[in-house]
Each structure stands twice: as C-alpha cells, then as structure tokens.
Design an enzyme around this catalytic site. Structure first.
Site, PDB file in Angstrom:
ATOM      1  N   GLN A 140      22.756   9.781 -53.895  1.00 52.79           N
ATOM      2  CA  GLN A 140      23.028  10.829 -52.910  1.00 52.79           C
ATOM      3  C   GLN A 140      22.990  10.404 -51.441  1.00 52.79           C
ATOM      4  OE1 GLN A 140      20.498  14.420 -54.200  1.00 52.79           O
ATOM      5  NE2 GLN A 140      22.467  15.235 -53.590  1.00 52.79           N
ATOM      6  N   ASN A 151      17.645   8.626 -57.131  1.00 43.86           N
ATOM      7  CA  ASN A 151      18.395   9.746 -56.560  1.00 43.86           C
ATOM      8  C   ASN A 151      18.895   9.438 -55.159  1.00 43.86           C
ATOM      9  OD1 ASN A 151      19.432  12.423 -56.926  1.00 43.86           O
ATOM     10  ND2 ASN A 151      17.998  13.064 -55.347  1.00 43.86           N
ATOM     11  N   ASP A 153      17.331  19.706 -35.233  1.00 46.80           N
ATOM     12  CA  ASP A 153      18.292  19.487 -36.320  1.00 46.80           C
ATOM     13  C   ASP A 153      19.694  19.753 -35.810  1.00 46.80           C
ATOM     14  OD1 ASP A 153      19.291  19.025 -38.984  1.00 46.80           O
ATOM     15  OD2 ASP A 153      17.363  19.719 -39.762  1.00 46.80           O
ATOM     16  N   HIS A 174      13.657   8.101 -45.940  1.00 49.24           N
ATOM     17  CA  HIS A 174      14.122   7.707 -47.280  1.00 49.24           C
ATOM     18  C   HIS A 174      15.627   7.917 -47.470  1.00 49.24           C
ATOM     19  CE1 HIS A 174      13.729  11.740 -49.754  1.00 49.24           C
ATOM     20  NE2 HIS A 174      14.372  11.914 -48.622  1.00 49.24           N
TER      21      HIS A 174
END
Length: 346
Positions: free
Chosen positions: A307, A303, A211, A256
């Site tokens: 976002q 959503n 990350d 997604h």
C-alpha cells in the site's frame, strides 16, 4: 511449530490456510449489520429474524451466524423455538458502530481496500512496490493520492485510523510524560482522534492537526466538534510546505509510509522547526531488533509493501533516523499493544 503433533497433522498450517476466511466472516457480519442489530434488539434473535431484518437469505445468514459462534463473536442458545443468537461482550464493545471503542471502520477499510491490494501480494514482492495500479487501476506513484482517490475512500481511511486510536491512543500518549509540551503539532493528524486523546490526557496543551487541505476540511466537518478549542488546524503538505514552530511534533504512523530518504528529509524539517528543548514523538509498531516479531508488525510491514513506499522498523532503526536529523536523548517505550512510542529531544 515442528512438534511431532504438527508433523503428524499440520493443524497450524491448516489454520493459516483459512486465516483469510476468518477475516471475511467477521468483516461480512460487520458490513451486514449483524452485531448492531443484536445490540439494538436487546434480546437474542433467531437466524430467520436476523435475516428478515437485514434483508439476506435465511440459509446464508444461518451459516454466517454459526461461523461467528465458532469465532466466539456470537453466542447461541438452543430453545424449543430453535437457535437464538446474541452478541458476546467483545463484539458489543468492538464490533458495533455505536461503541466508543468500535473497530467497525478499520474493518470496513481492510475488507474493501486492503484485502484487494493483498490479492497482488506476490506481485508486490516481485516488484518491491505498492499495488494500487493492479487493484484499482490508478497510478501508484503517490500512495496518498491513491489512498484518497475519492472523498468516500478518504473518509473510510480517516474513520479507520480514528478506530485504531480509540483503543491505542491513550497508551502511546501516556508512554512518556508530555505535560511539559504545551504547543503540539500532530503531523498527518487525519481525523483527529489522537489529538482528542492528547488534549484529554494533557488538558493544558493545545494540538494543531497539520494535514492536506481536503483532510483538514473533513476533520473539521465530521470528526472534531467545533466547541473543542484546544484543537486547531493547519493546511499543508509537510514534505513540500513549511512546518510551523512548536514544542512537540507527533508523527503517528507517518514514517512507516515512507522510505529512509523521505523519513530523513521530513525529520530534518521537523528538527529545524522545533523549539530548543522541544521534541518529536514517533508512534509506530516496532519490530524486535532481530526482526523475529511481533507477528502483527511483520504483517503490517507486508501491508506497507502493498500500500505505501515504506516499511515497519526496529527501535534502533527509528533511533538512527532521529539521530541523523539532530535529535538526541532518544527514549523508547513499548506499550505491549499494537503501537509503541519513541521520543527524541532537540
């Protein structure tokens, strides 16, 4: 939906109309500490006692508690001394901060961030893009720069994602037997709850959380205990930096966030890095093939509109993306819960 009863009196329409009121009642009771207090008290309390402990008005607290009773989040007992409130079992398990299955953090993220973005849903539909600029006055060009706009906001998001994996993580990791994969990379692994579930379920495997540097730093400091030697860390941006070789790559709720082009770009990099015989596990909320449901996934896709740059997809759409990147032997497992699993092999 269009039964005679509904047409005479539109019960379902009225329920939808007040849906956001239901969410806000639950969020507010969590935020004020109602469920935590009642758990700690170990006995039912009056609305006056709860209001005094939490520093609220008595009239406001009484109405909030009664609404929570209506939602079956609290139970009430009428005594000679007045009404006494206690948590229901589901609230003890999922709405108290101290519970291992607590959903508190994801609710606080929804209440303070998602809720504000959804105020601009009509704008998102008109424009086809996320609404960080309107909601928070910040650039919407890079969704994750917006999501991680402060350390507090990043921590809230990471803790919220960890909440999700506390109730869904084991199901998606057990959907396929992943024990043959000893060297696993969790791309965009965030706070590491899924990595922890993975080494718990597959103790002979090691998981590396890949990350952004600031995310890795917070994960090390706040979420992953230093004695957990089966979890390692790798700092990088998987779109712009190299991806090290591994046997299995987990992409949980990653694709997604992005459009098809970005997904293809990332999966091609993963396929190139993947050891022969290895694979990729996608963890996503799958739409039905005709996109008729599930409702939760349809709402998540809305959503994603407000976002991110992405959307929710069907199993066939994810399979096509995997196939285009070179992955084969694609298998799909629906868990019956919020998130499903798709496995592709190299």
């Amino acid at each position: 939906m269009s039964s005679t009863e509904d047409l005479d009196y539109p019960q379902v329409i009225l329920q939808y109309n007040s849906g956001f009121l239901v969410s806000k009642v639950m969020f507010t009771a969590c935020e004020l500490g109602v469920f935590d207090l009642l758990l700690e008290a170990g006995e039912p309390l009056s609305s006056d006692a709860i209001a005094a402990h939490l520093g609220t008005s008595t009239t406001g607290m009484e109405r909030l508690l009664d609404a929570c009773v209506g939602l079956k989040l609290l139970a009430v007992e009428l005594t000679q001394e007045g009404a006494l409130y206690r948590n229901t079992e589901i609230s003890n398990i999922y709405l108290t901060k101290s519970s291992p299955k607590s959903q508190y953090h994801i609710m606080m993220y929804y209440s303070s961030t998602v809720y504000l973005c959804w105020h601009y849903l009509a704008d998102a539909v008109r424009e086809g893009r996320n609404q960080y600029e309107r909601a928070f006055g910040i650039s919407s060009q890079d969704p994750f720069a917006a999501m991680y706009r402060s350390e507090e906001e990043m921590l809230k998001f990471m803790a919220g994602q960890n909440s999700v994996w506390s109730i869904c993580g084991r199901d998606v990791l057990a959907a396929f037997d992943l024990s043959p994969f000893r060297q696993i990379y969790d791309l965009g692994g965030g706070g590491g709850a899924l990595a922890q579930e993975c080494v718990s379920l597959y103790p002979n495997s090691t998981v590396t959380i890949y990350d952004l540097p600031k995310v890795v730093q917070v994960a090390k400091e706040q979420f992953i205990p230093p004695e957990e030697h089966r979890i390692a860390f790798y700092e990088g941006d998987f779109f712009n930096d190299s991806i090290p070789e591994a046997e299995l790559y987990i992409l949980s709720k990653i694709l997604h966030d992005w459009d098809d082009d970005k997904c293809r770009q990332l999966l091609a990099k993963v396929h190139k890095a993947c050891k022969p015989g290895g694979g990729v596990l996608l963890v996503e909320s799958l739409l039905n093939e005709d996109k008729s449901g599930p409702l939760e996934t349809q709402l998540y896709s809305m959503n994603m509109l407000v976002q991110t740059e992405g959307k929710e997809r069907t199993a066939a759409e994810y399979s096509k993306l995997l196939g285009a990147a070179g992955f084969g032997e694609i298998q799909v497992k629906r868990t019956g819960k919020l998130y499903d699993a798709v496995l592709g092999r190299k």
